[in-house]
Design a protein around this motif. Structure first.
Motif, PDB file in Angstrom:
ATOM      1  N   ILE A 179      -4.500   5.624   5.102  1.00 58.92           N
ATOM      2  CA  ILE A 179      -3.934   4.287   4.937  1.00 58.92           C
ATOM      3  C   ILE A 179      -4.040   3.513   6.242  1.00 58.92           C
ATOM      4  O   ILE A 179      -3.678   4.014   7.309  1.00 58.92           O
ATOM      5  CB  ILE A 179      -2.461   4.358   4.457  1.00 58.92           C
ATOM      6  CG1 ILE A 179      -1.863   2.954   4.322  1.00 58.92           C
ATOM      7  CG2 ILE A 179      -1.619   5.238   5.353  1.00 58.92           C
ATOM      8  CD1 ILE A 179      -0.508   2.930   3.637  1.00 58.92           C
ATOM      9  N   ALA A 200       0.828  -1.207   0.000  1.00 61.71           N
ATOM     10  CA  ALA A 200       0.000   0.000   0.000  1.00 61.71           C
ATOM     11  C   ALA A 200       0.862   1.256   0.000  1.00 61.71           C
ATOM     12  O   ALA A 200       0.607   2.216  -0.739  1.00 61.71           O
ATOM     13  CB  ALA A 200      -0.927  -0.008   1.213  1.00 61.71           C
ATOM     14  N   TRP A 206      -4.783  11.198   1.529  1.00 59.11           N
ATOM     15  CA  TRP A 206      -4.621   9.753   1.690  1.00 59.11           C
ATOM     16  C   TRP A 206      -5.045   9.325   3.093  1.00 59.11           C
ATOM     17  O   TRP A 206      -4.767  10.016   4.072  1.00 59.11           O
ATOM     18  CB  TRP A 206      -3.163   9.337   1.508  1.00 59.11           C
ATOM     19  CG  TRP A 206      -2.527   9.594   0.179  1.00 59.11           C
ATOM     20  CD1 TRP A 206      -1.544  10.490  -0.093  1.00 59.11           C
ATOM     21  CD2 TRP A 206      -2.796   8.921  -1.053  1.00 59.11           C
ATOM     22  NE1 TRP A 206      -1.175  10.429  -1.413  1.00 59.11           N
ATOM     23  CE2 TRP A 206      -1.930   9.466  -2.032  1.00 59.11           C
ATOM     24  CE3 TRP A 206      -3.685   7.911  -1.432  1.00 59.11           C
ATOM     25  CZ2 TRP A 206      -1.924   9.045  -3.353  1.00 59.11           C
ATOM     26  CZ3 TRP A 206      -3.678   7.489  -2.746  1.00 59.11           C
ATOM     27  CH2 TRP A 206      -2.815   8.046  -3.696  1.00 59.11           C
ATOM     28  N   VAL A 248      -5.988   1.606   1.296  1.00 57.76           N
ATOM     29  CA  VAL A 248      -5.702   3.012   0.989  1.00 57.76           C
ATOM     30  C   VAL A 248      -6.989   3.668   0.511  1.00 57.76           C
ATOM     31  O   VAL A 248      -7.634   3.189  -0.426  1.00 57.76           O
ATOM     32  CB  VAL A 248      -4.619   3.148  -0.103  1.00 57.76           C
ATOM     33  CG1 VAL A 248      -4.452   4.612  -0.513  1.00 57.76           C
ATOM     34  CG2 VAL A 248      -3.295   2.589   0.386  1.00 57.76           C
TER      35      VAL A 248
END
Length: 242
Positions: A199, A177, A197, A204
């Protein structure tokens, strides 16, 4: 790979002209350094170094016999054998030549990999993008898979709201990822359009909006979404449990 040295000169050939021709077309030039070379091949050395400085060729000095090569223009280059110790000064000359061969192989491998890697083609950044109309957003969204258009509150400016595109990608693990995000950053830096983003291990979540136009959607967002989809296919997905 084609190897060439002056021993391959044919009778009747103008040797200086042929050597200069080879110096101009080589990808790697190995200079065998000795006192005689410094004295009698200085012109050829300078020609090789000019191409090296222009990043047109990789010049590798191989020190055969002790000489003040570090006081010449070669002194700025990393030489072989290791540490620039001449071959004749090694207790085991076979080991010295093995060290030279390993060093040359590293250079050849590096150049080969660089040539085999295609250049990354980036789009030209858009200037002053216009917000897409609802119908344009709907049409563009139909050409993508898994993306949703959602309203959101602008962080730090609540209750101001905007519109964003959101998609969740699943990868094999955290390293994969993170690799996906790092690779995407090359394209993002040139496009100068940055997603948000989120994560978590192999998951993600990408969120796209164009801040410059009041947190609406533009062609920037759909171009980046398409790129992320294509890029994600290159990374191992999360294996589904049976």
């Amino acid at each position: 790979m084609i190897l060439w040295d002056e021993d391959e000169l044919l009778p009747g050939v103008e040797w200086k002209q042929e050597i200069n021709k080879r110096l101009k077309t080589a990808d790697i030039i190995v200079l065998l350094i000795s006192p005689n070379f410094i004295s009698f091949a200085y012109e050829e050395m300078q020609a090789a170094l000019r191409r090296h400085e222009a990043k047109e060729v990789q010049v590798i000095p191989v020190i055969l016999r002790p000489t003040d090569w570090k006081e010449t223009p070669l002194g700025n280059l990393q030489a072989l054998p290791t540490n620039g110790k001449s071959v004749v000064e090694w207790r085991d000359r076979d080991q010295a030549f093995q060290d030279v061969v390993k060093g040359i192989i590293r250079v050849v491998t590096s150049l080969y990999e660089a040539k085999m890697t295609p250049p990354i083609r980036f789009p030209r950044p858009m200037v002053n993008p216009n917000p897409l109309s609802p119908s344009e957003v709907e049409n563009a969204l139909q050409r993508l898979v898994g993306w949703k258009v959602l309203p959101f509150f602008v962080p730090g400016a609540e209750p101001k709201s905007g519109i964003e595109m959101v998609k969740t990608y699943q990868f094999a693990n955290y390293d994969v990822a993170l690799g996906f995000i790092n690779k995407a950053s090359e394209y993002i830096a040139v496009l100068s359009h940055h997603p948000t983003w989120e994560i978590t291990w192999g998951t993600v979540r990408a969120r796209l909006t164009t801040w410059d136009i009041g947190h609406q959607l533009s062609h920037y967002d759909f171009d980046l979404a398409k790129y992320l989809d294509n890029l994600s296919s290159e990374y191992p997905p999360l294996k589904q449990k049976k």
